[in-house]
Design a protein around this motif. Structure first.
Motif, short mmCIF file in Angstrom:
data_model
loop_
_atom_site.label_atom_id
_atom_site.label_comp_id
_atom_site.label_asym_id
_atom_site.label_seq_id
_atom_site.Cartn_x
_atom_site.Cartn_y
_atom_site.Cartn_z
N LEU A 5 0.43 -4.43 3.40
CA LEU A 5 -0.97 -4.36 3.78
C LEU A 5 -1.13 -4.97 5.17
N ARG B 169 -8.56 -9.65 8.81
CA ARG B 169 -7.23 -9.42 8.24
C ARG B 169 -7.32 -9.47 6.73
N TRP B 170 -6.44 -8.77 6.07
CA TRP B 170 -6.38 -8.80 4.61
C TRP B 170 -5.64 -10.04 4.14
N TRP C 25 -3.38 -4.40 9.34
CA TRP C 25 -4.46 -3.74 10.07
C TRP C 25 -4.10 -2.27 10.30
N GLU D 155 -9.02 3.96 1.57
CA GLU D 155 -10.47 3.80 1.76
C GLU D 155 -11.25 3.93 0.45
N THR E 260 0.87 -1.17 0.00
CA THR E 260 0.00 0.00 0.00
C THR E 260 0.91 1.21 0.00
N ARG F 142 -10.84 -8.81 2.95
CA ARG F 142 -10.72 -8.61 4.40
C ARG F 142 -11.55 -9.71 5.04
N PRO G 277 -4.14 -0.20 6.19
CA PRO G 277 -5.03 -0.79 5.20
C PRO G 277 -4.91 -0.08 3.86
#
Length: 82
Positions: A8, A65-66, A10, A16, A3, A54, A13
């Motif tokens: 990635l 989690r992702w 928590w 959005e 990212t 997710r 993330p």
């Protein structure tokens, strides 16, 4: 799993505006062959086109989690009647 702030997680993330929030029941298969019910609450596609979800397992499993989406180990279940 990158990212804007690295991997990635928590704490970091995906942006959005790029996340699609959903309610999707699933079954998750673990490497030992066991299955567990779970729920996907969001989808995200990274810059390379990889799809991420997710995921949270139920009941009382690890928090959301992702995970990279793998249709072989994360099976989507119907959200309405058959």
């Amino acid at each position: 799993m990158a990212t804007r702030c690295g991997l990635l997680s928590w704490d970091c993330p995906p942006p959005e505006a790029e996340v699609r929030w959903v309610y999707q029941p699933v079954e998750v298969q673990y490497p030992d062959g066991t299955w567990e019910l779970g729920r996907i609450s969001a989808w995200w596609t990274d810059g390379a086109g990889e799809q991420w979800c997710r995921l949270r397992t139920l009941p009382g499993g690890v928090g959301p989690r992702w995970h990279r989406y793998d249709p072989e180990s994360i099976r989507l279940l119907p959200t309405a009647g058959i």
